[in-house]
Design an enzyme around this catalytic site. Structure first.
Site, PDB file in Angstrom:
ATOM      1  N   ASP A 335       0.835  -1.195   0.000  1.00  0.00           N
ATOM      2  CA  ASP A 335       0.000   0.000   0.000  1.00  0.00           C
ATOM      3  C   ASP A 335       0.875   1.252   0.000  1.00  0.00           C
ATOM      4  O   ASP A 335       1.868   1.340   0.743  1.00  0.00           O
ATOM      5  CB  ASP A 335      -0.893  -0.028   1.242  1.00  0.00           C
ATOM      6  CG  ASP A 335      -1.834   1.148   1.323  1.00  0.00           C
ATOM      7  OD1 ASP A 335      -2.685   1.272   0.430  1.00  0.00           O
ATOM      8  OD2 ASP A 335      -1.705   1.937   2.274  1.00  0.00           O
ATOM      9  N   GLU A 372       1.677  -0.436  -5.080  1.00  0.00           N
ATOM     10  CA  GLU A 372       0.806   0.693  -5.391  1.00  0.00           C
ATOM     11  C   GLU A 372       1.766   1.878  -5.508  1.00  0.00           C
ATOM     12  O   GLU A 372       2.180   2.462  -4.510  1.00  0.00           O
ATOM     13  CB  GLU A 372      -0.221   0.929  -4.293  1.00  0.00           C
ATOM     14  CG  GLU A 372      -1.188   2.051  -4.630  1.00  0.00           C
ATOM     15  CD  GLU A 372      -2.156   2.362  -3.495  1.00  0.00           C
ATOM     16  OE1 GLU A 372      -3.311   2.718  -3.778  1.00  0.00           O
ATOM     17  OE2 GLU A 372      -1.747   2.260  -2.324  1.00  0.00           O
TER      18      GLU A 372
END
Length: 688
Positions: A335, A372
């Site tokens: 993330d 990401e």
């Protein structure tokens, strides 16, 4: 939990490594890092919900210290003992120090937690590492063969309609493995399952009885531990076994496990947040701080982990190795991964040590690494993150494919690039299509059904007056906002969902679909359902029957991708034939009428032909009509069979049977906003 016999406890100096609690027959060793603490206490508890320890053991400075590691061996303690720490040191926020002698702290290296973080009863647990699995075989799918299904562990089976015995749990997911296998996916990507700080966010502004909580779990505090929230029982640490049993069951079904991991921030928040662990252990080491000790916030969540401090790098690597070696996961999605590359002042490093080290680590060499490749501080690294070991969520794929199918002018060129692996994004960095994780929707944003049902977000239930969530969704409601009984509107919405799914699974690269999109899951226009642990987010399995046509189509297009190797090839199309430059190119683009494509035109319908010599002797012709008018496509000479046609009613929208009639016409008219795919065997190309 065995009782602690205080009279039998003996304390002696421990070893500084490994970190955390190490259990032996004679007792337990507790080792924890703190450079700036003056005093350390080990607090022991007898019961899960005790708020006060039954006994505290002080660490003697110097005697119970090796460098910056405080360590004791406690003879006579059993496995399963509950513990925390207390630390005393300077409270000087401008210098980065926030020690609080009264705060009991969770062990960052704990492999399990019990209790409730909200009422302060959560505790670390000392336990053996069960390192060896005797019968677990990892699927080890090549990256280009991956088909990823992103899903929330609890939401997948929590709804009453899930028809599983253990709703919202690891075991509940096991009960749904036959469904996943039948769908055809090869990996599940779980939203965070590491222990997280579940903050209550107040009452829903629309439904005053409804509590808002941190449902998604992007607020980690126990990075080594699977959360007990998704277990049927945490007694005797059953949640660890339930997680491992789930991994094993998925592996037996040929499905890999990818964890969404959140190393960019913790649940301690900014200076107004709770002191749970890292802040009270050594705030100046674990977090990025400004010149006056303020938290630098590149995560959008109040703090940013100091990922490139050498000690924090070690912590992250130890954590990743544990999940691979002990828990047998197959990969990680990081993330806000750009934060992994920020230095101690917040600058983005060109060759970040942590990112390189993860890629080269010997334990992690055969796991999937997915970034990401952006963060909340403005870094956007899609196409240039971390080298050839790293794949990336391709945000440009999502945006460009949405814009094309919405009918935005001037998008045929970028759509063609996204369909063929995004060479303009990745090829210059010596990457291949398998570095592009293609997706139309994910947990963060609209579901697929909502993407074609809403022009605007509708997040009023989140209690922030619809301010939260993204505004640039590239969505279209096709005539009316939200749910409707209007037949023509629902017909085009169904076609659009099919168009998106077919585009996703027929694009070069690694497809990732949002769980539930295959049967029309809706969040009623909420594009930021992070706080909605309720029926808004849970999978309503009654939709599987209601939208069985869409589900059948999704299964079919996944099977179609698997049938033809060209869609999972590792190399790009290059406009020539790889074996003979005098033979037609590997891929050709056409206007609907068969002429050469004008890439500068605002017209957007187009078609492409894939040479049978690069696809096991089968030519493929794909036609895309993204406008509000019917378009007639000229089909190349040959004996073609139309296998996908979102213009056609089911079951003719997708046909996998080999016994299909030959399409005799040289033209195919597609209704507004639809697409079709035809195939032709090499021996049939010169006949008909």
């Amino acid at each position: 939990m065995p009782k602690i016999d205080i009279t039998n406890i003996q304390v002696r100096p421990g070893r500084p490594y490994p970190m955390g609690a190490a259990v032996y027959d004679e007792g337990v060793r507790f080792s924890i890092f703190s450079r700036h603490a003056d005093k350390v206490w080990l607090a022991l508890y007898e019961n899960v919900y005790d708020t006060e320890p039954v006994f505290e053991i002080p660490y003697e400075k110097g005697r119970h210290q090796v460098g910056d590691v405080w360590s004791v061996f406690v003879h006579g303690l059993p496995e399963g003992v509950f513990y925390k720490y207390r630390m005393a040191g300077p409270y000087d926020p401008e210098a980065g120090h926030r020690f609080d002698e009264q705060a009991y702290l969770l062990d960052p290296y704990a492999k399990a937690f019990v209790g409730n973080i909200i009422d302060g009863t959560m505790k670390s647990v000392a336990l053996h590492d069960n390192m060896d699995w005797h019968d677990d075989i990892r699927p080890r799918h090549p990256m280009n063969k991956m088909l990823i299904y992103e899903v929330h562990m609890r939401g997948f089976t929590r709804h009453e309609s899930s028809q599983v015995a253990h709703k919202g749990t690891y075991r509940g997911l096991v009960e749904k493995i036959p469904y996943l296998k039948d769908l055809g996916v090869t990996a599940v990507e779980f939203l965070p399952i590491q222990e997280f700080g579940e903050h209550h966010l107040g009452k829903c502004s629309l439904h005053s009885h409804q509590e808002l909580t941190n449902y998604w779990g992007y607020s980690s505090i126990g990075f080594f531990a699977p959360t007990g929230r998704y277990a049927t029982s945490t007694v005797n640490l059953e949640h660890l076994n339930e997680f491992r049993d789930m991994v094993h069951a998925l592996h037996c079904a040929g499905i890999e496990v990818i964890l969404d991991v959140v190393f960019n921030h913790t649940s301690e928040g900014n200076e107004r947040g709770p002191t749970l662990s890292f802040r009270g252990i050594d705030n100046s080491i674990y977090y990025l701080l400004g010149e006056n000790g303020e938290y630098l916030n590149y995560s959008g969540c109040g703090n940013t982990v100091n990922c490139n401090h050498p000690l924090v790098r070690d912590f992250i690597l130890d954590c990743l190795r544990y999940w691979v070696a002990v828990m047998h996961v197959d990969g990680f999605r990081f993330d806000l991964a750009s934060i992994l590359g920020r230095d101690e002042k917040g600058n983005v490093l060109q060759d970040a040590p942590l990112i390189q080290r993860i890629a080269e680590d010997p334990v992690l060499r055969d796991v999937k690494l997915i970034a990401e490749a952006w963060d909340a501080g403005g870094a956007y690294q899609v196409g240039c993150f971390g080298g050839v070991r790293w794949a990336e969520w391709n945000g440009r794929y999502r945006d460009d494919v949405r814009r094309y199918w919405r009918g935005d002018p001037g998008t045929r060129g970028v759509f063609a690039s996204r369909l063929t692996g995004s060479a303009d994004v990745y090829q210059w960095a010596e990457r291949t299509p398998e570095h592009s994780i293609n997706f139309i929707t994910c947990h963060d944003g609209f579901t697929l059904r909502d993407l074609v049902s809403y022009n605007h977000k509708h997040n009023e239930a989140n209690g922030e007056n619809n301010r939260d969530g993204g505004n640039d969704n590239n969505s279209h409601n096709y005539g009316v906002e939200g749910e409707t009984d209007h037949g023509p509107t629902n017909e085009v919405r169904l076609r659009m969902q099919k168009n998106f799914l077919a585009t996703l699974f027929l694009s070069l690269g690694v497809p990732m679909m949002l769980g539930g999109d295959e049967f029309g899951r809706t969040q009623r226009g909420n594009n930021n359902a992070y706080c909605q642990d309720n029926e808004l987010s849970w999978f309503d399995w009654t939709l599987l029957e209601a939208n069985q046509e869409l589900h059948r189509f999704c299964k079919g297009v996944i099977a179609f991708r698997k049938r033809f190797s060209v869609f999972s090839q590792s190399g790009y199309f290059d406009g020539t034939h790889r074996k003979d430059p005098h033979v037609l190119a590997d891929l050709l683009w056409f206007e609907p009428g068969g002429g050469e494509v004008d890439w500068y035109s605002d017209n957007t319908p187009l078609a492409c032909w894939i040479n049978p010599l690069v696809n096991e002797g089968v030519a493929i012709y794909m036609m895309f009509n993204n406008i509000d008018e019917a378009v007639t496509f000229e089909i190349p000479r040959g004996r073609w069979s139309v296998r996908i046609n979102t213009s056609a009613p089911a079951p003719n929208d997708i046909i996998l049977s080999e016994n299909i009639g030959i399409y005799s016409s040289r033209e195919l008219t597609l209704c507004p906003r639809s697409m079709a795919v035809a195939i032709c065997g090499w021996q049939e190309m010169h006949t008909g």
